[in-house]
Write a protein that holds these residues in place. Structure first.
Motif, PDB file in Angstrom:
ATOM      1  N   UNK A  74     -24.739  82.757  38.637  1.00 60.49           N
ATOM      2  CA  UNK A  74     -26.093  83.277  39.531  1.00 60.49           C
ATOM      3  C   UNK A  74     -25.766  83.322  40.857  1.00 60.49           C
ATOM      4  N   UNK A  75     -24.713  82.301  41.482  1.00 57.62           N
ATOM      5  CA  UNK A  75     -24.383  82.497  42.712  1.00 57.62           C
ATOM      6  C   UNK A  75     -23.569  83.655  43.190  1.00 57.62           C
ATOM      7  N   UNK A  76     -22.711  83.873  42.235  1.00 60.52           N
ATOM      8  CA  UNK A  76     -22.006  84.989  42.467  1.00 60.52           C
ATOM      9  C   UNK A  76     -22.709  86.467  42.160  1.00 60.52           C
ATOM     10  N   UNK A  77     -23.638  86.621  41.548  1.00 64.46           N
ATOM     11  CA  UNK A  77     -24.314  87.752  41.435  1.00 64.46           C
ATOM     12  C   UNK A  77     -25.534  87.721  42.312  1.00 64.46           C
ATOM     13  N   UNK A  78     -25.858  86.735  43.062  1.00 67.61           N
ATOM     14  CA  UNK A  78     -27.367  86.688  43.600  1.00 67.61           C
ATOM     15  C   UNK A  78     -27.360  87.934  44.648  1.00 67.61           C
ATOM     16  N   UNK A  79     -26.609  88.423  45.372  1.00 67.45           N
ATOM     17  CA  UNK A  79     -26.872  89.491  46.238  1.00 67.45           C
ATOM     18  C   UNK A  79     -27.003  90.714  45.363  1.00 67.45           C
ATOM     19  N   UNK A  80     -26.112  90.840  44.262  1.00 71.20           N
ATOM     20  CA  UNK A  80     -26.467  92.169  43.642  1.00 71.20           C
ATOM     21  C   UNK A  80     -27.683  92.181  42.786  1.00 71.20           C
ATOM     22  N   UNK A  81     -27.978  91.037  42.295  1.00 67.50           N
ATOM     23  CA  UNK A  81     -29.426  91.138  41.470  1.00 67.50           C
ATOM     24  C   UNK A  81     -30.440  91.269  42.600  1.00 67.50           C
ATOM     25  N   UNK A  82     -30.322  90.814  43.706  1.00 61.66           N
ATOM     26  CA  UNK A  82     -31.564  90.933  44.730  1.00 61.66           C
ATOM     27  C   UNK A  82     -31.462  92.393  45.267  1.00 61.66           C
ATOM     28  N   UNK A  83     -30.351  92.999  45.269  1.00 65.74           N
ATOM     29  CA  UNK A  83     -30.599  94.429  45.494  1.00 65.74           C
ATOM     30  C   UNK A  83     -30.956  95.408  44.346  1.00 65.74           C
TER      31      UNK A  83
END
Length: 273
Positions: A204-213
Protein backbone atom coordinates in the motif's frame (compact mmCIF):
# COMPACT_ATOMS: atom_id res chain seq x y z
CA UNK A 1 -20.98 -7.26 -25.58
CA UNK A 2 -24.25 -6.83 -23.77
CA UNK A 3 -25.71 -3.66 -22.30
CA UNK A 4 -28.77 -2.89 -20.23
CA UNK A 5 -30.56 0.23 -18.99
CA UNK A 6 -29.70 1.71 -15.62
CA UNK A 7 -31.21 -0.43 -12.88
CA UNK A 8 -31.28 -0.44 -9.09
CA UNK A 9 -29.34 -3.52 -7.97
CA UNK A 10 -30.24 -5.11 -4.63
CA UNK A 11 -29.00 -6.17 -2.20
CA UNK A 12 -26.34 -3.48 -2.08
CA UNK A 13 -22.67 -4.55 -1.91
CA UNK A 14 -20.82 -4.33 1.38
CA UNK A 15 -17.94 -2.48 -0.30
CA UNK A 16 -18.21 1.17 -1.30
CA UNK A 17 -18.81 2.18 -4.03
CA UNK A 18 -18.77 -1.40 -5.36
CA UNK A 19 -16.74 -4.63 -5.04
CA UNK A 20 -13.20 -4.61 -6.46
CA UNK A 21 -13.29 -5.32 -10.21
CA UNK A 22 -11.35 -8.24 -11.70
CA UNK A 23 -10.81 -9.44 -15.25
CA UNK A 24 -9.74 -12.92 -16.36
CA UNK A 25 -6.36 -12.86 -18.11
CA UNK A 26 -4.96 -15.69 -20.21
CA UNK A 27 -2.16 -13.76 -21.91
CA UNK A 28 0.29 -10.93 -21.37
CA UNK A 29 -1.89 -8.65 -23.52
CA UNK A 30 -4.92 -9.11 -21.27
CA UNK A 31 -2.68 -8.60 -18.23
CA UNK A 32 -1.57 -5.25 -19.66
CA UNK A 33 -5.21 -4.34 -20.26
CA UNK A 34 -6.04 -5.06 -16.62
CA UNK A 35 -3.18 -2.90 -15.36
CA UNK A 36 -3.99 -0.02 -17.71
CA UNK A 37 -7.60 0.15 -16.54
CA UNK A 38 -7.04 -0.45 -12.83
CA UNK A 39 -8.53 -3.95 -12.78
CA UNK A 40 -7.36 -6.92 -10.76
CA UNK A 41 -5.78 -9.55 -13.02
CA UNK A 42 -7.05 -13.09 -12.53
CA UNK A 43 -4.59 -15.07 -14.62
CA UNK A 44 -5.39 -18.47 -16.10
CA UNK A 45 -2.09 -18.91 -17.91
CA UNK A 46 -0.61 -21.37 -15.37
CA UNK A 47 2.76 -19.66 -15.65
CA UNK A 48 5.75 -21.17 -13.94
CA UNK A 49 6.37 -19.74 -10.49
CA UNK A 50 9.69 -18.26 -11.60
CA UNK A 51 8.04 -16.65 -14.65
CA UNK A 52 5.37 -15.06 -12.48
CA UNK A 53 7.89 -12.39 -11.46
CA UNK A 54 7.95 -10.95 -14.98
CA UNK A 55 4.14 -10.86 -15.17
CA UNK A 56 3.95 -9.07 -11.84
CA UNK A 57 6.63 -6.52 -12.68
CA UNK A 58 5.02 -5.62 -16.01
CA UNK A 59 1.54 -5.35 -14.47
CA UNK A 60 2.60 -2.95 -11.73
CA UNK A 61 4.86 -0.92 -14.00
CA UNK A 62 1.92 -0.24 -16.33
CA UNK A 63 -0.42 0.42 -13.41
CA UNK A 64 1.91 3.00 -11.88
CA UNK A 65 2.57 4.83 -15.16
CA UNK A 66 -0.54 4.47 -17.33
CA UNK A 67 -3.58 3.61 -15.20
CA UNK A 68 -6.86 5.22 -16.28
CA UNK A 69 -9.55 3.48 -14.19
CA UNK A 70 -12.47 1.86 -15.95
CA UNK A 71 -14.65 1.73 -12.83
CA UNK A 72 -15.17 3.65 -9.60
CA UNK A 73 -12.70 1.50 -7.69
CA UNK A 74 -9.04 0.83 -8.40
CA UNK A 75 -7.94 -2.75 -7.72
CA UNK A 76 -4.19 -3.27 -8.28
CA UNK A 77 -3.90 -7.00 -7.61
CA UNK A 78 -2.70 -10.13 -9.36
CA UNK A 79 -4.20 -13.54 -8.65
CA UNK A 80 -2.72 -16.63 -10.27
CA UNK A 81 -4.40 -19.99 -10.71
CA UNK A 82 -2.52 -23.02 -9.43
CA UNK A 83 -3.12 -26.73 -9.30
CA UNK A 84 -3.53 -28.00 -5.76
CA UNK A 85 -3.47 -31.25 -3.85
CA UNK A 86 -1.83 -31.56 -0.45
CA UNK A 87 -0.98 -34.83 1.30
CA UNK A 88 1.81 -36.09 3.53
CA UNK A 89 2.51 -38.75 0.92
CA UNK A 90 3.73 -37.17 -2.32
CA UNK A 91 2.50 -40.00 -4.54
CA UNK A 92 -0.98 -39.76 -3.03
CA UNK A 93 -1.07 -36.00 -3.60
CA UNK A 94 -0.11 -36.47 -7.25
CA UNK A 95 -2.57 -39.31 -7.79
CA UNK A 96 -5.41 -37.23 -6.36
CA UNK A 97 -4.60 -33.89 -7.97
CA UNK A 98 -2.64 -34.12 -11.20
CA UNK A 99 -5.33 -35.66 -13.39
CA UNK A 100 -7.86 -33.01 -12.36
CA UNK A 101 -5.38 -30.24 -13.15
CA UNK A 102 -4.71 -31.74 -16.58
CA UNK A 103 -8.45 -31.96 -17.25
CA UNK A 104 -8.95 -28.33 -16.25
CA UNK A 105 -6.24 -27.27 -18.70
CA UNK A 106 -7.72 -29.52 -21.39
CA UNK A 107 -11.19 -28.01 -20.92
CA UNK A 108 -9.83 -24.46 -21.13
CA UNK A 109 -8.00 -25.29 -24.35
CA UNK A 110 -11.09 -26.99 -25.75
CA UNK A 111 -13.43 -24.06 -25.13
CA UNK A 112 -11.03 -21.23 -25.92
CA UNK A 113 -8.73 -22.58 -28.61
CA UNK A 114 -9.50 -25.57 -30.80
CA UNK A 115 -12.58 -27.40 -29.58
CA UNK A 116 -16.07 -27.83 -31.02
CA UNK A 117 -19.09 -29.00 -29.08
CA UNK A 118 -22.84 -29.48 -29.16
CA UNK A 119 -24.21 -27.56 -26.14
CA UNK A 120 -25.72 -29.91 -23.59
CA UNK A 121 -24.50 -33.02 -25.38
CA UNK A 122 -20.73 -32.97 -25.81
CA UNK A 123 -19.01 -34.72 -22.89
CA UNK A 124 -15.72 -32.89 -22.33
CA UNK A 125 -14.62 -35.40 -19.70
CA UNK A 126 -14.96 -38.28 -22.16
CA UNK A 127 -13.06 -36.31 -24.79
CA UNK A 128 -10.29 -35.80 -22.27
CA UNK A 129 -10.17 -39.49 -21.35
CA UNK A 130 -9.87 -40.40 -25.03
CA UNK A 131 -6.98 -38.00 -25.63
CA UNK A 132 -3.33 -38.81 -25.01
CA UNK A 133 -2.08 -36.27 -22.50
CA UNK A 134 1.31 -34.64 -22.74
CA UNK A 135 3.50 -34.72 -19.61
CA UNK A 136 2.41 -31.99 -17.20
CA UNK A 137 4.47 -28.81 -17.24
CA UNK A 138 5.12 -28.79 -13.53
CA UNK A 139 2.77 -29.76 -10.74
CA UNK A 140 2.33 -26.30 -9.22
CA UNK A 141 0.77 -26.72 -5.76
CA UNK A 142 0.53 -30.51 -5.83
CA UNK A 143 2.61 -32.40 -3.30
CA UNK A 144 3.46 -32.60 0.38
CA UNK A 145 2.90 -29.62 2.70
CA UNK A 146 6.57 -28.68 2.35
CA UNK A 147 6.39 -28.84 -1.45
CA UNK A 148 3.21 -26.76 -1.58
CA UNK A 149 4.79 -24.23 0.79
CA UNK A 150 7.87 -23.98 -1.42
CA UNK A 151 5.72 -23.35 -4.50
CA UNK A 152 3.76 -20.59 -2.75
CA UNK A 153 6.88 -18.97 -1.33
CA UNK A 154 8.22 -18.53 -4.87
CA UNK A 155 4.90 -16.94 -5.87
CA UNK A 156 5.02 -14.73 -2.80
CA UNK A 157 8.58 -13.62 -3.55
CA UNK A 158 7.53 -12.79 -7.12
CA UNK A 159 4.89 -10.39 -5.80
CA UNK A 160 1.78 -12.42 -6.59
CA UNK A 161 -1.03 -11.11 -4.38
CA UNK A 162 -3.35 -14.11 -4.38
CA UNK A 163 -3.23 -17.75 -5.46
CA UNK A 164 -6.42 -19.51 -6.56
CA UNK A 165 -6.32 -23.28 -6.09
CA UNK A 166 -7.83 -25.58 -8.70
CA UNK A 167 -8.69 -28.91 -7.09
CA UNK A 168 -12.36 -29.49 -7.86
CA UNK A 169 -11.87 -30.46 -11.53
CA UNK A 170 -12.11 -33.92 -13.02
CA UNK A 171 -12.98 -36.95 -10.89
CA UNK A 172 -11.54 -35.67 -7.60
CA UNK A 173 -13.47 -36.93 -4.59
CA UNK A 174 -15.09 -34.46 -2.19
CA UNK A 175 -13.54 -36.23 0.80
CA UNK A 176 -10.05 -35.98 -0.69
CA UNK A 177 -10.51 -32.29 -1.45
CA UNK A 178 -11.61 -31.56 2.13
CA UNK A 179 -8.72 -33.59 3.57
CA UNK A 180 -6.28 -31.68 1.38
CA UNK A 181 -7.66 -28.29 2.40
CA UNK A 182 -7.61 -29.19 6.08
CA UNK A 183 -3.98 -30.29 5.90
CA UNK A 184 -3.07 -27.10 4.05
CA UNK A 185 -4.88 -24.94 6.62
CA UNK A 186 -3.08 -26.69 9.47
CA UNK A 187 0.45 -27.02 8.13
CA UNK A 188 0.97 -24.39 5.40
CA UNK A 189 -1.42 -21.45 5.67
CA UNK A 190 -0.41 -20.16 9.15
CA UNK A 191 3.06 -19.10 7.97
CA UNK A 192 1.64 -16.97 5.15
CA UNK A 193 -1.17 -15.55 7.24
CA UNK A 194 1.27 -14.40 9.92
CA UNK A 195 3.15 -12.13 7.52
CA UNK A 196 0.29 -11.08 5.23
CA UNK A 197 -0.65 -7.85 7.04
CA UNK A 198 2.92 -6.52 6.93
CA UNK A 199 3.24 -7.31 3.23
CA UNK A 200 -0.06 -5.61 2.42
CA UNK A 201 1.06 -2.52 4.33
CA UNK A 202 4.34 -2.36 2.40
CA UNK A 203 2.50 -2.73 -0.89
CA UNK A 204 0.00 0.00 0.00
CA UNK A 205 2.83 2.40 0.81
CA UNK A 206 4.65 1.58 -2.42
CA UNK A 207 1.55 2.15 -4.56
CA UNK A 208 0.05 5.05 -2.59
CA UNK A 209 1.10 7.73 -5.08
CA UNK A 210 0.01 5.70 -8.12
CA UNK A 211 -3.35 4.87 -6.55
CA UNK A 212 -3.95 8.51 -5.66
CA UNK A 213 -3.17 9.52 -9.24
CA UNK A 214 -5.47 6.83 -10.65
CA UNK A 215 -8.31 7.79 -8.32
CA UNK A 216 -8.27 11.31 -9.77
CA UNK A 217 -8.92 9.87 -13.24
CA UNK A 218 -11.95 7.75 -12.39
CA UNK A 219 -14.80 8.09 -14.91
CA UNK A 220 -17.60 10.45 -13.95
CA UNK A 221 -20.78 8.84 -12.68
CA UNK A 222 -23.98 9.32 -14.65
CA UNK A 223 -25.98 12.14 -13.00
CA UNK A 224 -29.19 10.96 -11.39
CA UNK A 225 -31.16 13.30 -13.61
CA UNK A 226 -30.15 11.21 -16.64
CA UNK A 227 -31.47 7.93 -15.28
CA UNK A 228 -34.59 7.03 -17.30
CA UNK A 229 -38.00 6.37 -15.82
CA UNK A 230 -38.79 2.65 -15.64
CA UNK A 231 -42.48 1.79 -16.04
CA UNK A 232 -44.20 -1.23 -14.55
CA UNK A 233 -45.48 -3.80 -17.05
CA UNK A 234 -49.14 -2.65 -16.93
CA UNK A 235 -48.02 0.92 -17.64
CA UNK A 236 -45.92 -0.20 -20.60
CA UNK A 237 -48.82 -2.27 -21.90
CA UNK A 238 -51.21 0.65 -21.62
CA UNK A 239 -48.79 2.95 -23.47
CA UNK A 240 -48.47 0.42 -26.26
CA UNK A 241 -52.25 0.09 -26.57
CA UNK A 242 -52.63 3.87 -26.65
CA UNK A 243 -49.94 4.13 -29.29
CA UNK A 244 -51.71 1.60 -31.52
CA UNK A 245 -55.14 3.17 -31.05
CA UNK A 246 -53.99 6.75 -31.55
CA UNK A 247 -51.45 5.88 -34.24
CA UNK A 248 -49.15 8.52 -32.80
CA UNK A 249 -45.87 8.41 -30.84
CA UNK A 250 -45.97 8.00 -27.07
CA UNK A 251 -43.24 8.28 -24.48
CA UNK A 252 -42.00 4.72 -24.56
CA UNK A 253 -38.51 3.59 -25.42
CA UNK A 254 -37.76 1.18 -28.25
CA UNK A 255 -36.51 -1.27 -25.63
CA UNK A 256 -39.84 -1.11 -23.82
CA UNK A 257 -41.77 -1.76 -27.02
CA UNK A 258 -39.53 -4.67 -27.98
CA UNK A 259 -40.01 -6.14 -24.51
CA UNK A 260 -43.78 -5.95 -24.76
CA UNK A 261 -43.83 -7.40 -28.24
CA UNK A 262 -41.70 -10.31 -27.09
CA UNK A 263 -43.97 -11.28 -24.20
CA UNK A 264 -47.13 -10.68 -26.27
CA UNK A 265 -45.96 -13.18 -28.85
CA UNK A 266 -45.07 -10.51 -31.38
CA UNK A 267 -48.65 -9.24 -31.79
CA UNK A 268 -49.93 -5.79 -30.96
CA UNK A 269 -53.41 -5.06 -29.67
CA UNK A 270 -55.63 -4.07 -32.56
CA UNK A 271 -53.43 -5.66 -35.22
CA UNK A 272 -54.44 -8.56 -37.41
CA UNK A 273 -52.58 -11.82 -36.99
Amino acid sequence: YFSMPTRNVVPKPLQTPHPPPWVACSSRDSLRYAARYGLGALTFAFVDASEAKFWVEEYYEIFEKECEPLTQRVNPNIAMVSGFSCHDNEETAVARGLDGLRFFRFALAHYYHGGSQIPGQTDIWQLYRQTTQEPAEGRAGIGTPDQVREHLEVMEAAGVDQVVFIQQAGANLHEDICESLELFAKRVLPDFKARDAAQVERKDKRLAEAIESAEKQKPALVPLSEIPVVDAYPVLKRKLEEKVEAAEPTEMSDDGEKFLLSIEGGKRTGENA
